[in-house]
Design a protein around this motif. Sequence first.
Motif, PDB file in Angstrom:
ATOM      1  N   LEU A 105      44.472  61.482  62.736  1.00 35.62           N
ATOM      2  CA  LEU A 105      44.685  60.747  63.981  1.00 35.62           C
ATOM      3  C   LEU A 105      43.615  61.080  65.015  1.00 35.62           C
ATOM      4  CD1 LEU A 105      48.574  60.824  64.305  1.00 35.62           C
ATOM      5  CD2 LEU A 105      47.106  58.905  63.667  1.00 35.62           C
ATOM      6  N   GLU A 106      43.141  62.306  65.014  1.00 28.74           N
ATOM      7  CA  GLU A 106      42.032  62.657  65.914  1.00 28.74           C
ATOM      8  C   GLU A 106      40.775  61.880  65.529  1.00 28.74           C
ATOM      9  OE1 GLU A 106      41.811  66.878  65.561  1.00 28.74           O
ATOM     10  OE2 GLU A 106      43.294  67.241  67.141  1.00 28.74           O
ATOM     11  N   ALA A 107      40.532  61.743  64.230  1.00 30.14           N
ATOM     12  CA  ALA A 107      39.385  60.955  63.774  1.00 30.14           C
ATOM     13  C   ALA A 107      39.574  59.476  64.119  1.00 30.14           C
ATOM     14  CB  ALA A 107      39.207  61.129  62.267  1.00 30.14           C
ATOM     15  N   ALA A 108      40.819  58.992  64.038  1.00 26.55           N
ATOM     16  CA  ALA A 108      41.101  57.606  64.420  1.00 26.55           C
ATOM     17  C   ALA A 108      40.824  57.388  65.904  1.00 26.55           C
ATOM     18  CB  ALA A 108      42.552  57.260  64.092  1.00 26.55           C
ATOM     19  N   MET A 109      41.209  58.367  66.718  1.00 25.52           N
ATOM     20  CA  MET A 109      40.935  58.291  68.167  1.00 25.52           C
ATOM     21  C   MET A 109      39.439  58.100  68.408  1.00 25.52           C
ATOM     22  SD  MET A 109      43.494  58.837  70.469  1.00 25.52           S
ATOM     23  CE  MET A 109      45.166  59.496  70.549  1.00 25.52           C
ATOM     24  N   VAL A 110      38.623  58.891  67.722  1.00 23.59           N
ATOM     25  CA  VAL A 110      37.169  58.804  67.883  1.00 23.59           C
ATOM     26  C   VAL A 110      36.673  57.442  67.411  1.00 23.59           C
ATOM     27  CG1 VAL A 110      34.963  59.749  67.121  1.00 23.59           C
ATOM     28  CG2 VAL A 110      36.861  61.292  67.672  1.00 23.59           C
ATOM     29  N   HIS A 111      37.179  56.994  66.278  1.00 32.40           N
ATOM     30  CA  HIS A 111      36.772  55.703  65.714  1.00 32.40           C
ATOM     31  C   HIS A 111      37.056  54.545  66.668  1.00 32.40           C
ATOM     32  CE1 HIS A 111      36.501  52.312  62.947  1.00 32.40           C
ATOM     33  NE2 HIS A 111      37.759  52.005  63.219  1.00 32.40           N
ATOM     34  N   PHE A 112      38.264  54.502  67.213  1.00 36.32           N
ATOM     35  CA  PHE A 112      38.603  53.405  68.124  1.00 36.32           C
ATOM     36  C   PHE A 112      37.792  53.491  69.416  1.00 36.32           C
ATOM     37  CE2 PHE A 112      42.210  52.819  65.329  1.00 36.32           C
ATOM     38  CZ  PHE A 112      42.407  51.458  65.372  1.00 36.32           C
ATOM     39  N   SER A 113      37.550  54.707  69.889  1.00 38.12           N
ATOM     40  CA  SER A 113      36.743  54.880  71.094  1.00 38.12           C
ATOM     41  C   SER A 113      35.318  54.394  70.862  1.00 38.12           C
ATOM     42  CB  SER A 113      36.735  56.355  71.511  1.00 38.12           C
ATOM     43  OG  SER A 113      35.911  56.561  72.632  1.00 38.12           O
ATOM     44  N   GLU A 114      34.756  54.708  69.693  1.00 34.50           N
ATOM     45  CA  GLU A 114      33.386  54.293  69.380  1.00 34.50           C
ATOM     46  C   GLU A 114      33.266  52.786  69.193  1.00 34.50           C
ATOM     47  OE1 GLU A 114      31.794  58.351  67.136  1.00 34.50           O
ATOM     48  OE2 GLU A 114      32.453  56.627  65.948  1.00 34.50           O
ATOM     49  N   THR A 115      34.376  52.130  68.875  1.00 33.87           N
ATOM     50  CA  THR A 115      34.361  50.667  68.712  1.00 33.87           C
ATOM     51  C   THR A 115      34.926  49.964  69.955  1.00 33.87           C
ATOM     52  OG1 THR A 115      36.474  50.847  67.502  1.00 33.87           O
ATOM     53  CG2 THR A 115      34.444  50.726  66.200  1.00 33.87           C
ATOM     54  N   ASN A 116      34.982  50.726  71.069  1.00 34.39           N
ATOM     55  CA  ASN A 116      35.396  50.181  72.372  1.00 34.39           C
ATOM     56  C   ASN A 116      36.782  49.547  72.339  1.00 34.39           C
ATOM     57  OD1 ASN A 116      32.928  50.841  73.752  1.00 34.39           O
ATOM     58  ND2 ASN A 116      31.960  49.138  72.666  1.00 34.39           N
ATOM     59  N   ARG A 117      37.720  50.228  71.666  1.00 31.36           N
ATOM     60  CA  ARG A 117      39.103  49.761  71.617  1.00 31.36           C
ATOM     61  C   ARG A 117      40.037  50.873  72.060  1.00 31.36           C
ATOM     62  NH1 ARG A 117      39.789  47.818  65.594  1.00 31.36           N
ATOM     63  NH2 ARG A 117      38.322  49.536  65.282  1.00 31.36           N
ATOM     64  N   SER A 118      41.128  50.496  72.707  1.00 29.36           N
ATOM     65  CA  SER A 118      42.110  51.460  73.184  1.00 29.36           C
ATOM     66  C   SER A 118      43.088  51.794  72.061  1.00 29.36           C
ATOM     67  CB  SER A 118      42.874  50.890  74.386  1.00 29.36           C
ATOM     68  OG  SER A 118      41.996  50.643  75.466  1.00 29.36           O
ATOM     69  N   PHE A 119      43.394  53.085  71.912  1.00 24.71           N
ATOM     70  CA  PHE A 119      44.272  53.550  70.841  1.00 24.71           C
ATOM     71  C   PHE A 119      45.114  54.709  71.357  1.00 24.71           C
ATOM     72  CE2 PHE A 119      45.017  56.606  67.371  1.00 24.71           C
ATOM     73  CZ  PHE A 119      45.699  55.802  66.462  1.00 24.71           C
ATOM     74  N   SER A 120      46.410  54.698  71.044  1.00 21.48           N
ATOM     75  CA  SER A 120      47.304  55.768  71.467  1.00 21.48           C
ATOM     76  C   SER A 120      48.294  56.083  70.354  1.00 21.48           C
ATOM     77  CB  SER A 120      48.092  55.387  72.729  1.00 21.48           C
ATOM     78  OG  SER A 120      47.235  55.222  73.836  1.00 21.48           O
ATOM     79  N   VAL A 121      48.775  57.324  70.358  1.00 23.23           N
ATOM     80  CA  VAL A 121      49.844  57.748  69.471  1.00 23.23           C
ATOM     81  C   VAL A 121      51.121  57.848  70.297  1.00 23.23           C
ATOM     82  CG1 VAL A 121      50.705  59.556  67.924  1.00 23.23           C
ATOM     83  CG2 VAL A 121      48.243  59.035  68.011  1.00 23.23           C
ATOM     84  N   VAL A 122      52.184  57.182  69.855  1.00 18.76           N
ATOM     85  CA  VAL A 122      53.476  57.199  70.541  1.00 18.76           C
ATOM     86  C   VAL A 122      54.456  57.980  69.680  1.00 18.76           C
ATOM     87  CG1 VAL A 122      55.308  55.815  71.574  1.00 18.76           C
ATOM     88  CG2 VAL A 122      52.979  54.953  71.545  1.00 18.76           C
ATOM     89  N   THR A 123      55.222  58.876  70.306  1.00 17.97           N
ATOM     90  CA  THR A 123      56.111  59.751  69.550  1.00 17.97           C
ATOM     91  C   THR A 123      57.578  59.494  69.874  1.00 17.97           C
ATOM     92  OG1 THR A 123      56.177  61.507  71.217  1.00 17.97           O
ATOM     93  CG2 THR A 123      54.314  61.518  69.679  1.00 17.97           C
ATOM     94  N   ASP A 124      58.444  60.133  69.072  1.00 16.34           N
ATOM     95  CA  ASP A 124      59.879  60.022  69.315  1.00 16.34           C
ATOM     96  C   ASP A 124      60.269  60.620  70.660  1.00 16.34           C
ATOM     97  OD1 ASP A 124      59.005  62.387  68.147  1.00 16.34           O
ATOM     98  OD2 ASP A 124      60.948  62.871  67.281  1.00 16.34           O
ATOM     99  N   GLY A 125      59.506  61.608  71.121  1.00 17.21           N
ATOM    100  CA  GLY A 125      59.788  62.185  72.430  1.00 17.21           C
ATOM    101  C   GLY A 125      59.638  61.181  73.549  1.00 17.21           C
ATOM    102  N   GLN A 126      58.728  60.230  73.375  1.00 17.94           N
ATOM    103  CA  GLN A 126      58.537  59.176  74.375  1.00 17.94           C
ATOM    104  C   GLN A 126      59.542  58.043  74.195  1.00 17.94           C
ATOM    105  OE1 GLN A 126      54.254  59.108  73.089  1.00 17.94           O
ATOM    106  NE2 GLN A 126      53.918  58.587  75.237  1.00 17.94           N
ATOM    107  N   ILE A 127      59.793  57.658  72.950  1.00 14.74           N
ATOM    108  CA  ILE A 127      60.613  56.486  72.672  1.00 14.74           C
ATOM    109  C   ILE A 127      62.105  56.754  72.837  1.00 14.74           C
ATOM    110  CG2 ILE A 127      61.272  54.830  70.868  1.00 14.74           C
ATOM    111  CD1 ILE A 127      58.399  55.197  69.757  1.00 14.74           C
TER     112      ILE A 127
END
Length: 212
Positions: free
Chosen positions: A101-123
Amino acid sequence: MAVRKVVTRSSCHFRGYFPSLKNGHSVAWESQLEGGFFRLLELSPDVLRYEVQPSRERFRLGDSFVDYVPDLRVFLANGGEWWFEVKPEKKLLIKSVKQKLEAAMVHFSETNRSFSVVTDGQIWREPLAKNLRSILYHRRGPLLSQSDLAELILKLDKYKPQKLEEVVSVFGEMEAWRLLGLCIIGVDLEKPLTHKTPVFLSGGHRHANLFA
């Protein structure tokens, strides 16, 4: 369209379909956690619609490349888009999951797209989760036509209700809750819902700051 089939019989995951008004059709979910997140998206004024399993991504992880399919792509009212991964917090403690997921964060940032991880603690935090279930339980029927919406807005402008009990007195109990479900009036979803709850006639529901 999903890049892979979401609902199958071959998995031990609890799977089903969510009746989405924003998408105009039922949306498949792979876990109850995803279904809980759909409720938040349905009642967020920032969200126009959303797609599940929307794309197949490929990025570097260590010395190799991995394939990754995000859980959701959300289309926002301001024209923007946001990709999401929905994960239980305990899964984020697994080293391989965290690294991917950390690598995914970097990937989406490098492709100028917003990306977030949502957890059960939030939902699943309360009273948000209970409020979402209550409001969506009372939501009935299709989206309002432009003429019906215009008539409702005129009535709201005339009476200017400030609390939920005042909305009930103008429209009746069932219709008041339906107006909540259709985001015609808004409330603070982070506080318990009662007849004394303040309502907002513009701006839609207050929701988690997921799109900052």
